[in-house]
Design an enzyme around this catalytic site. Sequence first.
Site, PDB file in Angstrom:
ATOM      1  N   HIS A 193       0.891  -1.175   0.473  1.00  0.00           N
ATOM      2  CA  HIS A 193      -0.121  -0.423  -0.273  1.00  0.00           C
ATOM      3  C   HIS A 193       0.976   0.918  -0.163  1.00  0.00           C
ATOM      4  O   HIS A 193       0.737   2.268  -1.014  1.00  0.00           O
ATOM      5  CB  HIS A 193      -1.180   0.116   1.172  1.00  0.00           C
ATOM      6  CG  HIS A 193      -2.080  -1.238   0.643  1.00  0.00           C
ATOM      7  ND1 HIS A 193      -2.708  -1.960   2.149  1.00  0.00           N
ATOM      8  CD2 HIS A 193      -3.034  -0.343   0.309  1.00  0.00           C
ATOM      9  CE1 HIS A 193      -3.757  -2.638   0.571  1.00  0.00           C
ATOM     10  NE2 HIS A 193      -3.801  -2.237   0.135  1.00  0.00           N
ATOM     11  N   GLU A 436      -4.139 -23.410 -16.026  1.00  0.00           N
ATOM     12  CA  GLU A 436      -2.836 -23.091 -15.672  1.00  0.00           C
ATOM     13  C   GLU A 436      -2.849 -24.924 -15.327  1.00  0.00           C
ATOM     14  O   GLU A 436      -0.925 -24.745 -15.494  1.00  0.00           O
ATOM     15  CB  GLU A 436      -4.019 -22.487 -14.327  1.00  0.00           C
ATOM     16  CG  GLU A 436      -4.352 -22.975 -13.443  1.00  0.00           C
ATOM     17  CD  GLU A 436      -4.865 -22.283 -12.809  1.00  0.00           C
ATOM     18  OE1 GLU A 436      -3.694 -21.084 -11.780  1.00  0.00           O
ATOM     19  OE2 GLU A 436      -5.244 -22.179 -11.525  1.00  0.00           O
ATOM     20  N   ASP A 460       1.117 -20.392 -13.096  1.00  0.00           N
ATOM     21  CA  ASP A 460       1.090 -21.577 -12.690  1.00  0.00           C
ATOM     22  C   ASP A 460       1.369 -22.439 -14.168  1.00  0.00           C
ATOM     23  O   ASP A 460       1.875 -23.594 -13.554  1.00  0.00           O
ATOM     24  CB  ASP A 460      -0.569 -21.957 -12.384  1.00  0.00           C
ATOM     25  CG  ASP A 460      -0.364 -21.827 -11.036  1.00  0.00           C
ATOM     26  OD1 ASP A 460       0.757 -22.129 -10.014  1.00  0.00           O
ATOM     27  OD2 ASP A 460      -1.485 -21.195 -10.280  1.00  0.00           O
ATOM     28  N   CYS A 507      -5.194 -14.221 -17.620  1.00  0.00           N
ATOM     29  CA  CYS A 507      -4.648 -13.531 -16.166  1.00  0.00           C
ATOM     30  C   CYS A 507      -3.691 -13.581 -15.318  1.00  0.00           C
ATOM     31  O   CYS A 507      -3.978 -13.304 -14.377  1.00  0.00           O
ATOM     32  CB  CYS A 507      -6.288 -13.564 -15.385  1.00  0.00           C
ATOM     33  SG  CYS A 507      -6.095 -15.171 -14.799  1.00  0.00           S
TER      34      CYS A 507
HETATM   35  C1  PEP Z   1      -2.345 -17.678 -12.159  1.00  0.00           C
HETATM   36  O1  PEP Z   1      -1.678 -18.732 -11.616  1.00  0.00           O
HETATM   37  O2  PEP Z   1      -1.929 -17.338 -13.397  1.00  0.00           O
HETATM   38  C2  PEP Z   1      -2.425 -17.211 -11.642  1.00  0.00           C
HETATM   39  C3  PEP Z   1      -3.220 -15.488 -12.369  1.00  0.00           C
HETATM   40  O3  PEP Z   1      -3.203 -17.790 -10.109  1.00  0.00           O
HETATM   41  P1  PEP Z   1      -2.776 -17.286  -9.283  1.00  0.00           P
HETATM   42  O4  PEP Z   1      -1.348 -16.329  -9.234  1.00  0.00           O
HETATM   43  O5  PEP Z   1      -3.337 -16.631  -8.355  1.00  0.00           O
HETATM   44  O6  PEP Z   1      -1.843 -18.550  -8.436  1.00  0.00           O
HETATM   45 MG    MG Z   2      -3.043 -20.131 -10.350  1.00  0.00          MG
END
Ligand code: PEP
Ligand code: MG
Length: 591
Positions: A193, A436, A460, A507
């Site tokens: 933050h 993933e 992942d 993502c």
């Molecule tokens: C990922 O694995 O790319 C993802 C977005 O999930 P996390 O980083 O929360 O495992």
């Molecule tokens: Mg993940």
Amino acid sequence: MEEITFRLKGVGVSQGIAIGKAFVVQKGPVSIPYYTLWSDEAIEEECQRFEEAVRLVEEDLFGIKEGLKNDLRQYASLLDAYRLMLRDRLIYDGTLSLIREKQLNALWALSLTLSKAREIFDGQDRFADRFYDIGSVIDRLMRKLSGGQEDIFSLIRERSILVTHDLSPSDAAQLPLEKVMAFVLDIGGKTSHTAIIARSLNIPAVMATEQASKKIQTGDLLIVDGTSGQVIINPSEEDIQHYIELQLRLDTYLRDIAREASLPAVTRDGFRVVVEANIELLEEIVTAKDNGADGIGLFRTEFGFMNRDDLPTEEELYQEYKQLAELMAPGEVIIRTLDVGSDKLSAWFPPLHEPNPALGLRSVRFCLRHPEIMKIQMKAILRTGAIAGNVKMMFPLISGIGEWRAVKKILREAQEELWRFRIPFDENMPIGIMVEVPSAVAIADLLAREVDFFSIGTNDLIQYALAIDRQNEHVAHLFEALHPAILRMLHFVVREGHRAGISVSLCGEMAGEPFYVPILLGLGFDKLSMNPQSIPRVKNLIRRSSKDQCEALVKEVLRKDTAEDIRGLLMETVEKQFPEEYHFFHSGFVV
Ligand code: PEP
Ligand code: MG
């Protein structure tokens, strides 16, 4: 005598360049005495002293909140969150019971509580910055208990660059901008933050230099580059000239792209990419919106399960998700079910002592072992959908059809239970999965028939496909998003998703690297979801791209044999197409 120029490298957390004199604040750690309390009266007095200190810190935080300058008003809720942290069961009740049960003095008890919190958060990269916030609130409390000096700004006489070991978010929110033009810290990270506040104040900041407060002296001339993370101490005339020029150009550039951040990102040839934010705390919605997020593409729900040692109730989760959906409406909110285990642990999570936790009982596998936990969360999410109709549910780590059907069976049970009790919920809520795990990639065509959307989690996926532990710094240099194997996987998943008529998002962290925009556009992603700070730059590059040209680039990229060749081609393209972006950010480009 001529001063010697030297440089420190940290993490640039707030863009911009500052040139000025250093003001170094040596804020040493609080000394923590240890003693045991021998009488009931002494224990009671110590508890009262602790409670009084908590109350005084709460008052301080409230005072800071009331005094927030206009452009920081959005942090009012953040300061409330810090006040809540003070009353967090782990911290507040935990310390009081150590005083009572172990007859310990308050400071020592509090330091044990801090260690316990550290154990819970330790080794979980994504929560390092959250722990940093808790740590700084506790630090404030410790200073209060020990009667130490708190107002570090009163010492600053002329406009300077503040250099100190650490700066709590509440101190950062109080920075007197007439005195502080930038800051440099020994510790901290990009998503803390303190960093968020620096960006909001629009002042350059570099964190994690490890030794700035030891190497720099008050009065040293500094150049702080909040983009590359570079700090130059006693720079040459040449350095100064170069940075003055760069500063003017970068300021104009960032101001221009920030102005357009909330507009849709449409390519030159008319293709709209939805650009969304990844968040894990409700309060981050402010940053997401400020940076122009079209929606929340990934709400990580682990945090709601983490800072406690019991499980949240359906109602607690519903209240949290409800606020999120309301605040973001009409933009979509994708709530991901619990991805606990491996790098994300909770106090209530059974200690499993797995030899390979990343390959162990984590995420949806843990939830299938404990369907009652999953069902509580499913019901809370389904109910949230009835409010603004903008909520979608996403499941992590799906690796096969059998597993997916087992999840859907529990989802049906959750829906039936809501029906039975006539509790309103969104019966048509889109349900998607994260792709993933490499096995999910290989059967993307089969999975695409059974889900409403895909979101690829490259963090992942790269870990599993390249056999690189995402937590292990010894192999971090091998974690390669541009590996031909990864790009082929992305290509296949997008193609199969689109063949089945569903949307495909990315993502993982990869989505937030603006230099990857030409490849991600060319691969055909419908949505990109990322850390909020990357959104203005990513949107800007999308607007200046042509989808056709990016597709041609991807054809060429997919013919290359190595990540090095791909990076070479990509950087050539970026330099040609976005010379300013390349010029300003090339030094900070990490793949
Ligand atoms: C990922 O694995 O790319 C993802 C977005 O999930 P996390 O980083 O929360 O495992
Ligand atoms: Mg993940």
